[in-house]
Enzyme design. Structure first.
Site, PDB file in Angstrom:
ATOM      1  N   GLN A 313       0.827  -1.163  -0.183  1.00 14.16           N
ATOM      2  CA  GLN A 313       0.026   0.015  -0.098  1.00 14.16           C
ATOM      3  C   GLN A 313       0.808   1.198   0.027  1.00 14.16           C
ATOM      4  O   GLN A 313       0.624   2.310  -0.563  1.00 14.16           O
ATOM      5  CB  GLN A 313      -0.860  -0.035   1.268  1.00 14.16           C
ATOM      6  CG  GLN A 313      -1.685   1.224   1.573  1.00 14.16           C
ATOM      7  CD  GLN A 313      -2.497   1.613   0.414  1.00 14.16           C
ATOM      8  OE1 GLN A 313      -3.029   0.908  -0.233  1.00 14.16           O
ATOM      9  NE2 GLN A 313      -2.772   3.146   0.223  1.00 14.16           N
ATOM     10  N   GLU A 314       1.994   1.176   0.728  1.00 17.72           N
ATOM     11  CA  GLU A 314       3.052   2.335   0.790  1.00 17.72           C
ATOM     12  C   GLU A 314       3.630   2.651  -0.516  1.00 17.72           C
ATOM     13  O   GLU A 314       3.716   3.569  -1.050  1.00 17.72           O
ATOM     14  CB  GLU A 314       3.779   2.322   2.039  1.00 17.72           C
ATOM     15  CG  GLU A 314       3.343   1.979   3.343  1.00 17.72           C
ATOM     16  CD  GLU A 314       2.808   3.629   3.969  1.00 17.72           C
ATOM     17  OE1 GLU A 314       3.300   4.545   2.886  1.00 17.72           O
ATOM     18  OE2 GLU A 314       2.417   3.923   4.928  1.00 17.72           O
TER      19      GLU A 314
END
Length: 518
Positions: A313-314
């Site tokens: 996600q990052e």
């Protein structure tokens, strides 16, 4: 796909009707000649279910699932052990009730008028719609009108058969279908994506979870509106079990336990992105094997697959990732955060992962002890994204608006309000991109579900292939042969099942089984 919603109005109405009907049976403890007394004398509650991602599953020998968890709590409520019998399809479940082999069916079964003629429903606890599915790239039907038995197959005992019959009689006289007596809905969905079957019908929740692992499965159209899901017990004039269920669900609803369990298994949302899921699963194959040792090394208290989902996600697992705001690296750390953690190179994957875990642990340590253990990670992740001070504001706002500040289901609904002036102007720490924190946590939950399920599917396929090869090479153990022929078995093997605290797995089993739970 329709948005899931918990039908508490339906629960309330049904509970009231049941209370009136069951009044002669209350109190139900202490009587010697009723169903509850028989269960307590036996010392076990016999529950039949089916193996699906949501209802009941096992990983490393540990059972879990929405229906399993509720059934275990109900058995504890009665003071008995839980005995779970897993059946292959819905027809076999109702056979268990008919033959006296089960006290209760807890398997995500839909409440409908035909079933309640012969079986006693419990209060309902969520709702689904029935949907027609097909494989992406194949013909998508816009109506049921021209479907034939050669194209459409459904599972035995499926509630949609009654709906199909009604549609055939009233709207689509040419409609026909086949019932496969040997397969459940999950296996039929597998047949669709493998090209063995054109179409099948399943419920919206099962489809949503299945798509996290198999994004090529698509919804063609809705067959029904939302329908409440319930448990079923025998309808034989003895209402003591129904009375106990009524009390149990009322208590679970009033103290917030039911909402927490639903958030755990249903709270990841039902918005499905085909391209995003497909891209993620491709990265699992191409990139994750190189990063897995680092995730395992630094995960510590959390499951490594959750850590991998956070990193994806990052940065989409890109150690060189940089954002316009200046955050960098695998875990997209700010310069100040990196310095405080002793990180000298944010683009070094190992340093970034190690630092990100320590920062997340710091957020976890600040989450109030009043927050349930299995929800603390979501509060910590939201704080990781937008800052802990803003998480304090979100909890305060939740309390002010008559929500439960210790419930992630309640708090996450208030996160988007942190960017709206009528709300943030009255909060201690002011404006925050709460909507981004909401999406951040939801995306991580979806990636984790996809990752866990995909790895299990791969391991299952490799194990089946190894067993087949072992028939040709009987002198070699299936495990060693599998590792020799399929080296990625070593990558797939798991040593931890900590993720069970946070989300369900997606293993689809074809076998029935029976077990007891203390």
């Amino acid at each position: 796909m329709k948005k899931l919603k918990i039908n508490y109005l339906f629960i309330g109405i049904l509970a009231l009707l049941l209370a009136v009907a069951l009044w002669p049976s209350i109190p139900w403890f202490g009587k010697a000649d009723n169903r509850i007394a028989a269960i307590q004398a036996r010392g076990e509650l016999r529950v039949s279910t089916i193996h699906t991602p949501l209802t009941y599953n096992k990983i490393n020998g540990k059972p879990f699932g929405l229906d399993y968890e509720l059934a275990k709590q109900f058995a504890d409520y009665l003071g008995v052990k839980l005995k779970v019998t897993v059946r292959q399809n819905i027809s076999q479940l109702f056979d268990d009730l008919d033959n006296g082999n089960a006290d209760l069916l807890a398997a995500g079964l839909v409440y409908n008028s035909e079933r309640v003629k012969n079986y006693q429903p419990s209060p309902t606890y969520y709702s689904v719609s029935q949907q027609l599915v097909y494989k992406v790239g194949q013909y998508r039907p816009r109506t049921l009108g021209n479907l034939t038995a050669e194209q459409l197959t459904v599972a035995p005992g499926h509630v949609v058969v009654n709906d199909l019959q009604t549609l055939k009689e009233t709207k689509f006289p040419e409609l026909s279908w086949k019932v496969d007596d040997k397969k459940g809905s999950a296996e039929l969905m597998e047949d669709v994506i493998e090209g063995k079957l054109d179409y099948t019908i399943a419920d919206s929740v099962a489809i949503s979870l299945f798509q996290r692992v198999h994004p090529e499965l698509a919804v063609a159209l809705d067959i029904t509106d939302e329908q409440p899901v319930t448990w079923f017990s025998p309808l034989d004039g003895d209402n003591t079990l129904s009375a106990a269920l009524l009390d149990f669900f009322n208590e679970m609803n009033e103290d917030g336990t039911l909402a927490r369990i639903e958030e755990k298994y249903l709270g990841h949302g039902d918005d499905f992105d085909y391209v995003d899921t497909r891209t993620f699963l491709r990265a699992v194959d191409a990139v994750l094997p190189q990063l897995k040792p680092l995730f395992e090394k630094y995960a510590e208290e959390i499951d490594w697959r959750l850590l991998a989902a956070i990193a994806y996600q990052e940065s989409h697992w890109d150690a060189q990732a940089t954002s316009p705001t200046g955050v960098r690296g695998m875990m997209m750390l700010t310069k100040n955060t990196a310095q405080s953690l002793g990180i000298t190179d944010r683009t070094d994957a190992e340093q970034s992962i190690s630092g990100g875990v320590r920062y997340l642990q710091d957020m976890m340590s600040k989450v109030p002890e009043s927050v349930p253990e299995n929800e603390r990670i979501w509060f910590a992740l939201a704080a990781y994204n937008m800052g802990y001070a803003h998480m304090l504001d979100a909890r305060a706002l939740t309390a002010k608006t008559k929500g439960n500040p210790d419930s992630w289901a309640d708090v996450k609904q208030r996160l988007p309000l942190l960017s709206q002036k009528p709300y943030y102007s009255k909060l201690t720490y002011g404006y925050a991109r709460g909507h981004e924190a909401y999406a951040y946590v939801e995306n991580i939950r979806k990636y984790q579900i996809s990752l866990v399920g995909y790895l299990q599917e791969k391991e299952k396929q490799a194990t089946e292939a190894a067993m087949q090869l072992a028939q040709d090479y009987p002198a070699v153990s299936p495990t060693e042969l599998g590792k020799e022929k399929f080296p990625f078995l070593s990558f797939l093997s798991q040593s931890s099942s900590n993720y069970l605290t946070h989300s369900p797995s997606l293993l689809f089993s074809r076998k029935g089984s029976e077990e007891k739970q203390n």
